[in-house]
Design an enzyme around this catalytic site. Structure first.
Site, PDB file in Angstrom:
ATOM      1  N   GLU A  53      39.328  32.586  35.919  1.00  0.00           N
ATOM      2  CA  GLU A  53      39.597  31.854  37.149  1.00  0.00           C
ATOM      3  C   GLU A  53      38.801  32.513  38.266  1.00  0.00           C
ATOM      4  O   GLU A  53      38.972  33.706  38.534  1.00  0.00           O
ATOM      5  CB  GLU A  53      41.090  31.853  37.485  1.00  0.00           C
ATOM      6  CG  GLU A  53      41.907  30.956  36.580  1.00  0.00           C
ATOM      7  CD  GLU A  53      43.363  30.850  37.010  1.00  0.00           C
ATOM      8  OE1 GLU A  53      43.750  31.514  37.990  1.00  0.00           O
ATOM      9  OE2 GLU A  53      44.122  30.110  36.360  1.00  0.00           O
ATOM     10  N   ASP A  64      48.287  33.120  48.554  1.00  0.00           N
ATOM     11  CA  ASP A  64      47.791  34.396  48.061  1.00  0.00           C
ATOM     12  C   ASP A  64      48.374  35.562  48.841  1.00  0.00           C
ATOM     13  O   ASP A  64      48.551  35.495  50.057  1.00  0.00           O
ATOM     14  CB  ASP A  64      46.259  34.437  48.147  1.00  0.00           C
ATOM     15  CG  ASP A  64      45.620  33.420  47.223  1.00  0.00           C
ATOM     16  OD1 ASP A  64      46.076  33.323  46.074  1.00  0.00           O
ATOM     17  OD2 ASP A  64      44.686  32.727  47.651  1.00  0.00           O
TER      18      ASP A  64
END
Length: 292
Positions: A53, A64
């Site tokens: 990824e 995040d």
């Protein structure tokens, strides 16, 4: 079936034949240095990555945690954007036509290019899948159609808070695999409850026929091994990025890339070792503690 989606299916098939979960590391494109990314991708494959990824740097990465946020900010400060990320994938493909590459990020950079232009350019570069945090599955039928036309798997997140309706919607349109966020919160936070994850995966698999990868909160060989017993893939990012960042810190510029690559690949190899033995009869204690 088309070539790009086939790479994802083939990677999961290989892992299943080896009786283990797939290993999917996440890295931020352009971090710690732009020239690090492609050699790092190759090194991670050699260390045992089944799928990579590749994070698209974005200035407001709401899902995040601080480690990945800093990595994205660092990449943006060095001028890395989506077009550079696609160029990195194309460069990687010169040597590796097997390992699937999934881009992970947010809608804004894609919208800046345009959905059709993105799908065309990503396919040309050799992208296999796309996971965008803020494209709701109920609202992107046209974009999913574009991705499918260009043989790019639309990959979606599911979470502990996902309703059965949302799981069912994802099951209808997702391709490649589904990414289950094992914790409420951001990447790199919290503590894993493997039993709860196993229960949640049973509910997901009622409506999703694809492999299910689990990420968020996996930070060492022990947690990776425990999740690999219940998931089809282990997704790991924050700890990998943190390991590379610390290895490169304070070194002369010319030494930073190789130090980060070596540290990241070594750490990931320990995770892969733990996953490899997880489903073996003697897996009770074969965890590489030195890689925690």
């Amino acid at each position: 079936m088309a070539q790009h989606t086939d790479r994802i299916a083939a990677a999961f098939d290989r892992a299943a034949q080896q009786q283990r979960a797939a290993l999917i590391p996440y890295i931020a494109a352009g971090n710690p240095l732009p020239e690090t990314t492609v050699p790092l991708m190759h090194a991670l494959v050699k260390a045992g990555a089944d799928v990579i990824e590749l994070g698209i740097p974005f200035s407001d990465p709401m899902a995040d945690g601080p480690v990945i946020q800093r990595a994205a900010e660092h990449a943006i400060a060095q001028g890395i954007g989506l077009r550079h990320v696609l160029a990195m994938v194309a460069d990687f493909r010169k040597q590796d036509q097997v390992t699937p590459i999934v881009l992970m990020g947010y809608a804004n950079p894609i919208e800046n290019i345009g959905q059709q232009a993105f799908a065309e350019q990503a396919a040309l570069a050799g992208v296999d899948g796309l996971l965008t945090v803020d494209y709701p599955p109920e609202e992107i039928d046209d974009f999913v159609g574009l991705l499918n036309k260009h043989h790019i798997a639309p990959i979606f997140l599911l979470a502990p808070t996902s309703t059965e309706e949302r799981i069912r919607a994802v099951g209808k349109i997702a391709r490649g695999y589904v990414y289950y966020v094992s914790l409420n919160g951001v990447t790199g936070a919290g503590h894993l409850d493997t039993a709860d994850v196993a229960t949640r995966l049973k509910g997901i698999r009622k409506h999703v026929a694809l492999p299910v990868g689990v990420g968020f909160g996996i930070s060492d060989a022990k947690s990776a091994q425990s999740i690999s017993l219940v998931a089809d893939a282990v997704v790991i990012g924050s700890k990998l990025i943190d390991t590379m960042t610390k290895a490169a810190a304070g070194l002369p510029y010319a030494e930073q890339s190789q130090a980060a690559i070596d540290a990241g690949a070594s750490w990931l190899a320990g995770i892969r070792q733990a996953i490899d033995v997880a489903r073996a009869p003697s897996a009770d204690a074969t965890v590489a503690g030195g890689h925690r």
